[in-house]
Design a protein around this motif. Structure first.
Motif, PDB file in Angstrom:
ATOM      1  N   GLN A 521       0.813  -1.211   0.000  1.00 52.51           N
ATOM      2  CA  GLN A 521       0.000   0.000   0.000  1.00 52.51           C
ATOM      3  C   GLN A 521       0.852   1.269   0.000  1.00 52.51           C
ATOM      4  O   GLN A 521       0.446   2.295  -0.555  1.00 52.51           O
ATOM      5  CB  GLN A 521      -0.941   0.000   1.212  1.00 52.51           C
ATOM      6  CG  GLN A 521      -2.041  -1.044   1.095  1.00 52.51           C
ATOM      7  CD  GLN A 521      -3.028  -0.945   2.223  1.00 52.51           C
ATOM      8  OE1 GLN A 521      -3.913  -0.078   2.220  1.00 52.51           O
ATOM      9  NE2 GLN A 521      -2.875  -1.813   3.219  1.00 52.51           N
ATOM     10  N   LEU A 522       2.023   1.195   0.615  1.00 50.42           N
ATOM     11  CA  LEU A 522       2.925   2.345   0.554  1.00 50.42           C
ATOM     12  C   LEU A 522       3.340   2.650  -0.878  1.00 50.42           C
ATOM     13  O   LEU A 522       3.570   3.809  -1.235  1.00 50.42           O
ATOM     14  CB  LEU A 522       4.175   2.080   1.408  1.00 50.42           C
ATOM     15  CG  LEU A 522       4.115   2.521   2.869  1.00 50.42           C
ATOM     16  CD1 LEU A 522       5.346   2.043   3.618  1.00 50.42           C
ATOM     17  CD2 LEU A 522       3.996   4.043   2.974  1.00 50.42           C
ATOM     18  N   ARG A 523       3.452   1.609  -1.701  1.00 48.73           N
ATOM     19  CA  ARG A 523       3.805   1.816  -3.107  1.00 48.73           C
ATOM     20  C   ARG A 523       2.583   2.222  -3.931  1.00 48.73           C
ATOM     21  O   ARG A 523       2.702   3.013  -4.866  1.00 48.73           O
ATOM     22  CB  ARG A 523       4.405   0.526  -3.695  1.00 48.73           C
ATOM     23  CG  ARG A 523       5.695   0.072  -3.041  1.00 48.73           C
ATOM     24  CD  ARG A 523       6.845   1.047  -3.321  1.00 48.73           C
ATOM     25  NE  ARG A 523       7.124   1.183  -4.726  1.00 48.73           N
ATOM     26  CZ  ARG A 523       7.908   0.354  -5.424  1.00 48.73           C
ATOM     27  NH1 ARG A 523       8.506  -0.672  -4.807  1.00 48.73           N
ATOM     28  NH2 ARG A 523       8.126   0.545  -6.707  1.00 48.73           N
ATOM     29  N   LEU A 524       1.420   1.662  -3.599  1.00 50.19           N
ATOM     30  CA  LEU A 524       0.223   1.998  -4.352  1.00 50.19           C
ATOM     31  C   LEU A 524      -0.296   3.395  -4.027  1.00 50.19           C
ATOM     32  O   LEU A 524      -0.773   4.114  -4.908  1.00 50.19           O
ATOM     33  CB  LEU A 524      -0.885   0.980  -4.056  1.00 50.19           C
ATOM     34  CG  LEU A 524      -0.734  -0.416  -4.649  1.00 50.19           C
ATOM     35  CD1 LEU A 524      -1.856  -1.323  -4.166  1.00 50.19           C
ATOM     36  CD2 LEU A 524      -0.727  -0.354  -6.171  1.00 50.19           C
ATOM     37  N   TYR A 525      -0.215   3.780  -2.760  1.00 52.25           N
ATOM     38  CA  TYR A 525      -0.722   5.074  -2.306  1.00 52.25           C
ATOM     39  C   TYR A 525       0.399   5.817  -1.583  1.00 52.25           C
ATOM     40  O   TYR A 525       0.361   5.995  -0.366  1.00 52.25           O
ATOM     41  CB  TYR A 525      -1.922   4.883  -1.379  1.00 52.25           C
ATOM     42  CG  TYR A 525      -2.924   3.854  -1.887  1.00 52.25           C
ATOM     43  CD1 TYR A 525      -3.707   4.108  -3.012  1.00 52.25           C
ATOM     44  CD2 TYR A 525      -3.064   2.628  -1.245  1.00 52.25           C
ATOM     45  CE1 TYR A 525      -4.604   3.166  -3.487  1.00 52.25           C
ATOM     46  CE2 TYR A 525      -3.964   1.683  -1.713  1.00 52.25           C
ATOM     47  CZ  TYR A 525      -4.729   1.955  -2.830  1.00 52.25           C
ATOM     48  OH  TYR A 525      -5.605   1.019  -3.299  1.00 52.25           O
ATOM     49  N   PRO A 526       1.421   6.251  -2.326  1.00 51.43           N
ATOM     50  CA  PRO A 526       2.599   6.849  -1.689  1.00 51.43           C
ATOM     51  C   PRO A 526       2.304   8.244  -1.157  1.00 51.43           C
ATOM     52  O   PRO A 526       1.320   8.882  -1.555  1.00 51.43           O
ATOM     53  CB  PRO A 526       3.606   6.910  -2.838  1.00 51.43           C
ATOM     54  CG  PRO A 526       2.757   7.048  -4.062  1.00 51.43           C
ATOM     55  CD  PRO A 526       1.527   6.234  -3.789  1.00 51.43           C
TER      56      PRO A 526
END
Length: 536
Positions: A521-526
């Motif tokens: 999720q950190l990569r999808l919603y940075p």
């Protein structure tokens, strides 16, 4: 176009028998298949008589001065006898037409060369050398996109700009932009005489020599320019010589463009057909002489968008056109038969892979191109494919690489082209993340579970502490010492934050599934770079 068709249908027939200037008072002999020039003939009766004369002698065509706005309709002037009648527009001299026709008639496997001064000028390189001899200066001939078409081999002192121009076969972007800013290019476009440009003091401390430049024109159209390296303005005599030479260069460039425009359109159509990978792809590759080799698709575009304003969009297209020409020259120097075409907003190249290390050497070559002034371009390189039907896969690879590079922030680096060129295989993970993000946005999905709770905690306190702690911990693979150093806090403080993060998010730090979900999720919603807060 130099001539407009006024009547008849031009077609390929027997070789032209000669060029004849008609004289009303003393008609000259007229060989079969001649082109008849009606110099000074404008009266309706004289025009009709000239066309009938051409028909009687089986002439190839008649050329008259193109009628102006208030002239009678052409179908009233010309007899209906099928003769091809061409119109010479205002601003083009009869001498230019005679020279163009003479050049065309001499075009053969062993053409007779014409002379300028005492030097042969059978092509643009010969002309550059001849002009150099006449004015005693280094000379380059460029098209209107600042791509070098020819240069002289004049010996003597030069400067760094000329060296870079010849090596790169175009004017480097920084110098071109500087000339545009100081009004030099506008002066060249607007002046009908050669223009002297004072030396430049470059940002790195180097000083260039001066230049004399003249636009190459065909009527009101600018085809390119001639540049000469000088220390002071030319004498009036040499100015006249350079101006006269520019007119002869224009004739050569018109011939080159007539062939090049058709070849470029054909190449663009063939590249577009090949990239679809459909049933016609093999035939297109055959015509491009690329069907017998494995191929790699390379895609190039500008990292900035065109913008909404017409002038901005036009400048964007012009940059892409210049890059396409330069990219073709650059790649063809190493990979013969490379086909390059501008399709919509992207320049595509079909590069033959004749060696196992082509992918590596191609990446290095593209980095060199970008590093030598490829403006704000980015380059994506696809996989090697062995069949025409697979070419669309290599194109998709290259397009994905461009998308990833276009989303990455610029990274300062000493390596030429670093961060602006990528092979698809090297950015596959980033590409998959972008595709997953698109899927999530399409289905209106967002942060969930522990990550959503951490975001809500930070938003309520107008803070980013929890998300920053999570990122530092995950990036350090759970190593508290490394993570606390990255977060610029004491280890004990960081341990306390980890404990609070676990409590607020409702997950165990030792749960691998929870760690994976958070990292994904950190990569999808940075975090948003402008606010430092995570996007939702």
């Amino acid at each position: 176009m130099l001539l407009a068709t006024l009547a008849g249908t031009p077609r390929y027939v027997a070789p032209v028998g000669g060029v004849v200037v008609h004289d009303l008072d003393d008609p000259p002999p007229m060989p079969r298949g001649a082109i008849l020039l009606g110099v000074g003939i404008t009266a309706p009766y004289d025009v009709r008589s000239l066309v009938r004369l051409a028909c009687r002698h089986d002439a190839a065509a008649v050329i008259i001065r193109q009628p102006r706005g208030n002239a009678p309709a052409l179908d009233e002037l010309l007899p209906d006898e099928g003769m091809v009648v061409l119109g010479l527009p205002a601003g083009v001299s009869w001498q230019q037409v005679i020279t163009v026709l003479g050049t065309a008639m001499q075009s053969s496997p062993h053409p007779e060369v014409r002379e300028l001064g005492e030097r042969e000028v059978g092509d643009l390189f010969g002309m550059a050398g001849a002009i150099s001899d006449l004015i005693d200066a280094h000379v380059t001939i460029e098209d209107r996109n600042s791509v070098v078409l020819a240069y002289s081999d004049h010996q003597g002192e030069t400067d760094p700009i000329r060296v870079e121009v010849i090596l790169g076969r175009r004017t480097p972007e920084p110098y071109w932009a500087f000339d545009e800013e100081r009004g030099a290019l506008r002066s060249i476009r607007e002046s009908v005489r050669p223009v002297f440009l004072p030396p430049l003091a470059l940002p790195d401390g180097r000083v260039t020599r001066g230049r004399v430049a003249v636009a190459v024109r065909a009527a009101d159209e600018i085809l390119g320019s001639i540049w000469a390296v000088v220390d002071k303005p030319l004498t009036a005599e040499k100015d006249d010589l350079l101006l006269d030479a520019s007119r002869l260069v224009a004739l050569h460039m018109l011939q080159l463009r007539a062939g090049a425009d058709g070849a470029r359109r054909l190449r663009t159509d063939l590249v577009a057909t090949a990239l679809t990978g459909g049933p016609e792809a093999r035939s297109a590759l055959d015509r491009l002489r690329l069907a017998e080799h494995p191929l790699i698709v390379v895609a190039l575009t500008l990292s900035e968008t065109a913008g909404g304003a017409y002038t901005a969009a036009a400048a964007h297209v012009t940059k892409l056109q210049r890059l396409a020409v330069s990219f073709q020259v650059h790649l063809a120097g190493t990979w013969a038969d490379t086909a390059v075409a501008l399709l919509d907003d992207t320049v595509y190249a079909l590069v033959p892979s004749r060696r196992e290390d082509t992918e590596v050497s191609l990446e290095l070559s593209c980095r060199s191109f970008i590093g030598r002034g490829g403006e704000s371009a980015i380059v994506g390189i696809g996989r090697v494919v062995h069949h025409a039907t697979e070419l669309e896969l290599s194109r998709a690879d290259a397009d994905r690489a461009l998308r990833v590079l276009g989303r990455r922030p610029a990274e300062p680096s000493s390596a030429p082209g670093a961060g602006r060129v990528a092979r698809a295989a090297d950015i596959e993970a980033d590409s998959l993340i972008l595709e997953l993000r698109d899927l999530a946005l399409t289905s209106k999905r967002g942060p969930f579970g522990a990550y959503a709770r951490l975001l809500a905690y930070d938003d309520d306190r107008d803070s980013t502490i929890m998300v920053e702690t999570l990122r530092a911990w995950l990036d350090a693979h759970g190593d508290v010492m490394t993570a606390s150093t990255a977060a610029h806090v004491h280890q004990n403080t960081f341990r306390y934050r980890l404990k609070r993060m676990s409590e607020i998010g409702g997950f165990s730090l030792d749960d691998p599934a929870a760690r994976f979900a958070l990292q994904l999720q950190l990569r999808l919603y940075p975090p948003d770079p402008s606010t430092g807060r995570a996007s939702r």
